[in-house]
Design a protein around this motif. Structure first.
Motif, PDB file in Angstrom:
ATOM      1  N   UNK A 183       0.752  -1.249   0.086  1.00 36.08           N
ATOM      2  CA  UNK A 183      -0.112   0.104  -0.086  1.00 36.08           C
ATOM      3  C   UNK A 183       0.860   1.209  -0.020  1.00 36.08           C
ATOM      4  N   UNK A 184       2.213   1.191   0.272  1.00 40.11           N
ATOM      5  CA  UNK A 184       2.962   2.595   0.541  1.00 40.11           C
ATOM      6  C   UNK A 184       4.143   2.363  -0.565  1.00 40.11           C
ATOM      7  N   UNK A 185       4.002   1.538  -1.345  1.00 38.71           N
ATOM      8  CA  UNK A 185       5.323   1.478  -2.483  1.00 38.71           C
ATOM      9  C   UNK A 185       5.168   2.397  -3.481  1.00 38.71           C
ATOM     10  N   UNK A 186       6.251   3.047  -3.765  1.00 33.63           N
ATOM     11  CA  UNK A 186       6.013   4.176  -4.718  1.00 33.63           C
ATOM     12  C   UNK A 186       5.615   3.750  -6.048  1.00 33.63           C
ATOM     13  N   UNK A 187       5.092   4.261  -6.716  1.00 37.55           N
ATOM     14  CA  UNK A 187       4.588   3.885  -7.943  1.00 37.55           C
ATOM     15  C   UNK A 187       3.308   3.062  -8.063  1.00 37.55           C
ATOM     16  N   UNK A 188       2.900   2.522  -6.922  1.00 35.12           N
ATOM     17  CA  UNK A 188       1.767   1.552  -6.827  1.00 35.12           C
ATOM     18  C   UNK A 188       0.477   2.232  -6.869  1.00 35.12           C
ATOM     19  N   UNK A 189      -0.504   2.202  -7.522  1.00 34.20           N
ATOM     20  CA  UNK A 189      -1.886   2.821  -7.580  1.00 34.20           C
ATOM     21  C   UNK A 189      -2.660   2.133  -6.300  1.00 34.20           C
ATOM     22  N   UNK A 190      -3.744   2.413  -5.643  1.00 33.67           N
ATOM     23  CA  UNK A 190      -4.332   2.117  -4.909  1.00 33.67           C
ATOM     24  C   UNK A 190      -5.009   0.731  -5.462  1.00 33.67           C
ATOM     25  N   UNK A 191      -5.458   1.103  -6.598  1.00 33.42           N
ATOM     26  CA  UNK A 191      -6.214  -0.360  -7.403  1.00 33.42           C
ATOM     27  C   UNK A 191      -5.262  -1.361  -7.263  1.00 33.42           C
ATOM     28  N   UNK A 192      -3.894  -1.229  -8.016  1.00 35.96           N
ATOM     29  CA  UNK A 192      -2.946  -2.245  -8.135  1.00 35.96           C
ATOM     30  C   UNK A 192      -2.510  -2.919  -6.634  1.00 35.96           C
ATOM     31  N   UNK A 193      -2.522  -1.827  -5.722  1.00 33.02           N
ATOM     32  CA  UNK A 193      -2.058  -2.592  -4.397  1.00 33.02           C
ATOM     33  C   UNK A 193      -3.247  -3.473  -3.706  1.00 33.02           C
ATOM     34  N   UNK A 194      -4.266  -2.986  -3.913  1.00 29.14           N
ATOM     35  CA  UNK A 194      -5.465  -3.760  -3.347  1.00 29.14           C
ATOM     36  C   UNK A 194      -5.532  -5.242  -4.041  1.00 29.14           C
ATOM     37  N   UNK A 195      -5.454  -5.142  -5.390  1.00 24.54           N
ATOM     38  CA  UNK A 195      -5.397  -6.533  -6.143  1.00 24.54           C
ATOM     39  C   UNK A 195      -4.088  -7.391  -6.158  1.00 24.54           C
ATOM     40  N   UNK A 245      -8.085  12.842 -13.055  1.00 25.67           N
ATOM     41  CA  UNK A 245      -7.192  11.775 -13.216  1.00 25.67           C
ATOM     42  C   UNK A 245      -5.695  12.466 -13.000  1.00 25.67           C
ATOM     43  N   UNK A 246      -5.461  13.669 -13.434  1.00 23.80           N
ATOM     44  CA  UNK A 246      -4.334  14.306 -13.213  1.00 23.80           C
ATOM     45  C   UNK A 246      -4.113  14.804 -11.573  1.00 23.80           C
ATOM     46  N   UNK A 247      -4.998  14.821 -11.216  1.00 29.31           N
ATOM     47  CA  UNK A 247      -4.762  15.193  -9.571  1.00 29.31           C
ATOM     48  C   UNK A 247      -4.579  13.861  -8.780  1.00 29.31           C
ATOM     49  N   UNK A 248      -5.234  12.604  -9.305  1.00 34.01           N
ATOM     50  CA  UNK A 248      -4.985  11.434  -8.716  1.00 34.01           C
ATOM     51  C   UNK A 248      -3.339  10.988  -8.754  1.00 34.01           C
ATOM     52  N   UNK A 249      -2.923  11.386 -10.004  1.00 31.20           N
ATOM     53  CA  UNK A 249      -1.439  11.164 -10.376  1.00 31.20           C
ATOM     54  C   UNK A 249      -0.558  12.063  -9.804  1.00 31.20           C
ATOM     55  N   UNK A 250      -0.842  12.887  -8.932  1.00 35.12           N
ATOM     56  CA  UNK A 250      -0.148  13.957  -8.357  1.00 35.12           C
ATOM     57  C   UNK A 250       0.167  14.900  -9.246  1.00 35.12           C
ATOM     58  N   UNK A 268       0.707  14.353 -12.676  1.00 34.60           N
ATOM     59  CA  UNK A 268       1.306  14.238 -13.542  1.00 34.60           C
ATOM     60  C   UNK A 268       0.208  13.485 -14.603  1.00 34.60           C
ATOM     61  N   UNK A 269       0.534  12.932 -15.815  1.00 32.93           N
ATOM     62  CA  UNK A 269      -0.486  12.599 -16.671  1.00 32.93           C
ATOM     63  C   UNK A 269      -0.378  10.978 -17.005  1.00 32.93           C
ATOM     64  N   UNK A 270       0.242  10.306 -16.074  1.00 37.99           N
ATOM     65  CA  UNK A 270       0.140   8.951 -16.092  1.00 37.99           C
ATOM     66  C   UNK A 270      -1.043   8.148 -16.035  1.00 37.99           C
ATOM     67  N   UNK A 271      -2.454   8.686 -15.669  1.00 34.90           N
ATOM     68  CA  UNK A 271      -3.647   8.025 -15.648  1.00 34.90           C
ATOM     69  C   UNK A 271      -4.125   8.157 -16.878  1.00 34.90           C
ATOM     70  N   UNK A 272      -3.785   9.295 -17.579  1.00 36.18           N
ATOM     71  CA  UNK A 272      -4.454   9.520 -19.146  1.00 36.18           C
ATOM     72  C   UNK A 272      -4.252   8.720 -20.178  1.00 36.18           C
ATOM     73  N   UNK A 273      -5.312   8.173 -20.934  1.00 37.17           N
ATOM     74  CA  UNK A 273      -4.807   7.295 -21.994  1.00 37.17           C
ATOM     75  C   UNK A 273      -3.937   7.584 -22.985  1.00 37.17           C
ATOM     76  N   UNK A 274      -3.360   6.853 -23.665  1.00 35.10           N
ATOM     77  CA  UNK A 274      -2.672   7.377 -24.788  1.00 35.10           C
ATOM     78  C   UNK A 274      -3.136   8.247 -25.963  1.00 35.10           C
ATOM     79  N   UNK A 275      -2.600   9.362 -26.307  1.00 30.82           N
ATOM     80  CA  UNK A 275      -3.227  10.526 -27.185  1.00 30.82           C
ATOM     81  C   UNK A 275      -4.001  11.256 -26.615  1.00 30.82           C
TER      82      UNK A 275
END
Length: 374
Positions: free
Chosen positions: A86-98, A263-268, A270-277
Motif C-alpha cells: 500500500x505504500x510502495x512508490x508508483x503502486x496505485x491504490x487499485x493495483x495495491x489492493x489487487x 485523473x491528473x490530481x490522482x496522479x499527483x 502527472x499525466x500517467x493516468x491519461x490514456x494514450x493520445x
C-alpha cells in the motif's frame, strides 16, 4: 520448478534456468520445510515471492524486516506482511489492493488454497482498465439473466471471507472494498450523473402506461441490449449499471474536463493516468470514441479502486452457483436413471411382449369386425 541451489538451504525457481536467468528465493515453500510431497502449488508459492519482489523491490514478504531471510516458522504459519504494498512508490491504490488479494492466496501455507496458474492469469491484477469495464458489463448482464442481486452477492462473499479464517487478508480486503462501493453517487462527478439519470427518466416516461402498470422495468434497446429503467440506487448493482451505460455511451465534451482534472490530481499532477493520445490542453471535441471510453474506464478505476476486485469475486461466486446447480441436476438425473433401471429389473420386459400385445389388439379388432358383420 523448485530445486535446491546449494547446501545452505537456498532454493531457486528453475523454470527460467534454460533462459540463463537464476532466481534465488528468500526462503522455501512450506511443503519443503514440512517435508511433504511437492505439487505445482509449490511453484505458485515461489512465483508469489517473485511477484512480491517485482512489485516492491523487497526480498521477502515474510517477517518484520524484508531484507532478512525469513524464518521457517514465519513461512509455515503464513506470517507475511503485504501491507507494504500500500505504500510502495508508483503502486496505485487499485493495483495495491489487487496485489494483496492475489499474493495472499499464492503465499498461503496450505497448498490446496493456492490458485492454479490458470486462476492467476484470470486475476484482475492482470486486467487493464478497458478489460475491467468489459467485465463490469458482462457481470451485469449475467446477473440479470440469472435474476441474482449483485449487491447481496458481494455482501455475502465479503462476510463469508471474514468468517473463514478469522479476519484473514482476503476477508479484510473484501470488507473494505464493499464499504468503499457503497453510496457511490457521492463520488461521481455530478455532470456525468445528471446526463445518465435524466436519460433514464426520459426513457421511463416515454413508456406506455400499461407497461408500467404491469411492472415492466426493462426495455429492449438498440442492438438487443436491455436498459434497466428503474431509478438508480446506491448499491453495487446500480454502480455496475451506471458504468455499463456510460461506457456504452461515452462522456460528451462538457464531461471530459472534470474527468481529466480528476485523473491528473490522482496522479499527483502527472499525466500517467491519461490514456494514450489524450492531451489535457487539446480540443475535447476531437477525441475519438475509443479515447472517451478509455478516459471513463481510467476514471472509474481511479475513483473506485476496488471495483475490478469486487467484479472478479462476484464472477467466481456466480460460477460456483451455476456449477452447484449443474451438479444437482446431474445427480438428480442419475437418481432417476437408477430408479428406472430398478423398475425394469422388477418388471422385466421380454423381447416378444410388444409383438404379443399387438397381436392381441389386432385379434380383438378382427373379432369386433366379425361380430359387426353378423
Amino acid at each position: 520448478r523448485l530445486r535446491k541451489e546449494s547446501d545452505d538451504n537456498q532454493y531457486s525457481l528453475g523454470t527460467f534456468s534454460k533462459y540463463g536467468v537464476s532466481i534465488i528465493l528468500a526462503g522455501r515453500a512450506p511443503e519443503i520445510l514440512a517435508r511433504k510431497p511437492l505439487t505445482p502449488a509449490a511453484d505458485i508459492w515461489a512465483m508469489g515471492v517473485v511477484f512480491y519482489y517485482v512489485l516492491t523491490g523487497l526480498n521477502s514478504p515474510f517477517g518484520e524486516d524484508p531484507s532478512i531471510k525469513p524464518s521457517d516458522d514465519e513461512i509455515l504459519n503464513g506470517r507475511y506482511n503485504l501491507q507494504r504494498l500500500m505504500t510502495t512508490h508508483g503502486m496505485t491504490p487499485r493495483r495495491a489492493i489487487e496485489a494483496r488479494h492475489l499474493l495472499s492466496a499464492m503465499l498461503s501455507p496450505d497448498p490446496s488454497r493456492r490458485p492454479t496458474a490458470e486462476e492467476v492469469l484470470r486475476h484482475p491484477l492482470l486486467w487493464d482498465d478497458d478489460v475491467a469495464m468489459i467485465r463490469v458489463s458482462e457481470l451485469h448482464a449475467s446477473s440479470a439473466s440469472l435474476k441474482s442481486s449483485l449487491t447481496n452477492i458481494l455482501q455475502n462473499v465479503s462476510t463469508k471471507a471474514l468468517l473463514n479464517g478469522g479476519g484473514n487478508e482476503r476477508g479484510a480486503l473484501l470488507a473494505a472494498v464493499s464499504m468503499d462501493l457503497q453510496d457511490w453517487q457521492r463520488q461521481v462527478d455530478p455532470t456525468l450523473l445528471s446526463r445518465v439519470f435524466s436519460h433514464s427518466q426520459r426513457t421511463a416516461a416515454s413508456l406506455p402506461s400499461n407497461g408500467a402498470a404491469e411492472g415492466k422495468s426493462t426495455k429492449k434497446a438498440k442492438g438487443g441490449v436491455e436498459n434497466n429503467l428503474k431509478p438508480y440506487g446506491s448499491g453495487f448493482a446500480d454502480l455496475l449499471r451506471f458504468c455499463r451505460n456510460v461506457y456504452e455511451h461515452p462522456p460528451v465534451d462538457k464531461e471530459i474536463a472534470p474527468i481529466i482534472t480528476k485523473l491528473i490530481e490522482a496522479a499527483g499532477g502527472e499525466r500517467s493516468f491519461l490514456p494514450e493520445g489524450v492531451d489535457p490542453e487539446g480540443a475535447h471535441r476531437r477525441l475519438t470514441r475509443k479515447q472517451r471510453r478509455a478516459l471513463f474506464a481510467s476514471y472509474v478505476t481511479v475513483t473506485f479502486p476496488g471495483l475490478p476486485l469486487a467484479v472478479y469475486e462476484c464472477e467466481l461466486s456466480l460460477e460456483q452457483a451455476v456449477f452447484s446447480v449443474r451438479v444437482f441436476l446431474i445427480q438428480r438425473y442419475r437418481r432417476l436413471e437408477r430408479a428406472d433401471e430398478g423398475n425394469d429389473r422388477a418388471f422385466p420386459r421380454t423381447e416378444h411382449q410388444p409383438r404379443e400385445r399387438e397381436e392381441r389388439l389386432s385379434g380383438n379388432e378382427g373379432n369386433q369386425g366379425r361380430d359387426g358383420d353378423a
